[in-house]
Design an enzyme around this catalytic site. Structure first.
Site, PDB file in Angstrom:
ATOM      1  N   ASP A  11      22.611  -4.780  13.537  1.00  0.00           N
ATOM      2  CA  ASP A  11      21.187  -4.748  13.169  1.00  0.00           C
ATOM      3  C   ASP A  11      20.785  -6.112  12.592  1.00  0.00           C
ATOM      4  OD1 ASP A  11      18.640  -3.681  12.981  1.00  0.00           O
ATOM      5  OD2 ASP A  11      18.996  -2.631  11.095  1.00  0.00           O
ATOM      6  N   LEU A  47      15.657  -2.988   2.384  1.00  0.00           N
ATOM      7  CA  LEU A  47      16.511  -3.836   3.206  1.00  0.00           C
ATOM      8  C   LEU A  47      15.786  -4.216   4.483  1.00  0.00           C
ATOM      9  CD1 LEU A  47      19.940  -1.990   2.806  1.00  0.00           C
ATOM     10  CD2 LEU A  47      19.233  -4.123   1.716  1.00  0.00           C
ATOM     11  N   HIS A  94      22.911  -2.997  18.890  1.00  0.00           N
ATOM     12  CA  HIS A  94      21.709  -3.059  18.047  1.00  0.00           C
ATOM     13  C   HIS A  94      21.697  -4.385  17.288  1.00  0.00           C
ATOM     14  CE1 HIS A  94      18.797  -0.566  15.334  1.00  0.00           C
ATOM     15  NE2 HIS A  94      18.495  -1.849  15.281  1.00  0.00           N
TER      16      HIS A  94
END
Length: 422
Positions: A290, A325, A67
């Site tokens: 991420d 975030l 990811h």
């Protein structure tokens, strides 16, 4: 990037297999694989090999990031020729040898174009590519739990569009995040589960739950429909309620599900990382970054999905909503450090979470994620401070800190003398 084909010898390493720790370990790498592994006295050194003394650095399986959106100033959705290579190189400098290029929801035409662009890169690139597939974080998500994603770009469930997505990406789409709680979401899970039902692992599609308000009971049903994983656990889901357990409780309790976690010490409090390890176990946790384009870039202002993102003290937040975030600036070696230093796992356990568990998700565990003879020579070499000093992909050095070790070409006399010293 080194691309010659002569044998490579790594000596004086601490091997993290990751199930045990082998000191004074040496490796012979040939034809992209680990040909020999063990104490220097026990291996046969091929002539004219390149030697690198690792001086007690850790060698572990190369990191597999399922990811990641970007890094080095670029995003996988960017329509620029240098974008994919730059993101790949950026994360390779931190031990990552395999990436799933992760795409977020976009308008239909833009989304299809992004998928095709990554697929074309994967198909034309050689064996040294680190981008080896696609993770679609959407577009079939719950707009009530968008996080930094734009809810207006999330799509309603549509089987026809789902199959068009698969046509665009082919077997390169390896993971897809779906919210089973949206109307007809379960139908999409069933459709996804049927891909690869002929036994062809190349067509296998892993479905993960994320950006969802699913109930505990819906997750139970989703597992029966093929759900296998959890996208960035704790994030993109409601907090646990004692009378309404929901996605988080199901993610923790159901052993069928592996769980991604963003271990930067920002997205998830260290106590919750410890709780995750205690409940889920180290064999069901997958470290991911991420990361967005701001990863490995100076602090400042960046763009994500047309939104302004500000990065300060390694934390990325929406400029107009500082409490939100916006992905991360994380790298996989920093995730390792977080898990060791703040979640109090062993280095062996952290290495398993950074490589082997992801290899299992992708059905690569027979060749990656474990150090051993015959396995792919995808390796991360870390200093005693757990900083990446070398990355090896398919037996070739794709990143090296130039201060690392000594190298020389071996011959029979030098091999003999080195073994005598050892």
């Amino acid at each position: 990037m080194q691309t010659n084909e002569r044998s490579l010898v790594l000596q004086n390493a601490i091997a993290i297999t990751p199930f045990r720790r082998e000191r004074n370990c040496s490796f012979v790498i040939e034809s992209g694989r680990i040909a020999q592994m063990g104490r220097l006295d026990d291996i046969d050194i091929p002539p004219h090999a390149e030697w690198i003394d690792l001086s007690g650095c850790y060698v572990m399986p190369g990191f597999i990031d399922l990811h990641v959106h970007g890094g080095g100033g670029f995003d996988f959705a960017d329509d620029r020729s240098e974008a994919i290579e730059t993101v790949s190189r950026t994360h390779a400098e931190h031990g990552t040898t395999s990436i799933l290029a992760t795409l977020y929801p976009q308008a239909e035409d833009a989304f299809y174009d992004s998928i095709r662009r990554v697929r074309e890169y994967c198909e034309r690139s050689g064996f040294l590519k680190t981008v080896e597939g696609i993770h679609l974080e959407g577009p079939f998500l719950n707009p009530e739990v968008p996080g930094v994603l734009r809810p207006e770009l999330m799509w309603d469930s549509d089987v026809e569009k789902f199959h068009r997505i698969l046509e665009c990406g082919g077997s390169w789409i390896r993971v897809m995040t779906i919210a089973p709680c949206i109307p007809r979401g379960m139908q999409l899970l069933r459709e996804a589960a049927l891909r690869g039902a002929n036994g062809n692992e190349a067509d296998r599609l892993q479905i993960s739950v994320g950006h969802s308000r699913a109930t505990y009971e819906q997750i139970d049903e989703a597992i029966d429909c093929g759900l296998a994983g959890v996208t960035h656990i704790y994030n993109g889901m409601p907090p646990m309620h004692h009378r309404s357990p929901g996605v988080l409780a199901a993610s923790l309790l159901r052993d069928e599900l592996h769980a991604e976690v963003i271990a930067d010490g920002i997205h998830v409090h260290p106590a919750n990382l410890q709780l995750l390890v205690k409940i889920k176990g180290c064999d069901r946790i997958v470290l991911v970054t991420d990361a967005i384009r701001a990863a490995c870039m100076p602090e400042g202002t960046y763009e994500f999905l047309g939104q302004e993102v500000r990065v300060c003290h390694s934390q990325a937040c929406l400029a107009n909503a500082p409490q939100t975030l916006a992905g991360s600036t994380l790298t996989m070696d920093r995730a390792i450090r977080t898990m060791v230093q703040k979640a109090h796992v062993t280095l062996e356990q952290a290495a398993q979470m950074a490589s082997l568990n992801a290899a299992r998700v992708l059905s690569w565990e027979h060749r990656r994620g474990i150090l051993g003879i015959g396995r792919d020579a995808d390796l991360a070499v870390l200093s005693r401070d757990l900083e990446t000093v070398m990355t090896i992909k398919a037996g070739h050095i794709i990143y090296r800190d130039m201060a690392l070790g000594q190298e020389r070409e071996g011959d029979s006399d030098s091999v003999k003398s080195m073994k005598e010293v050892a």
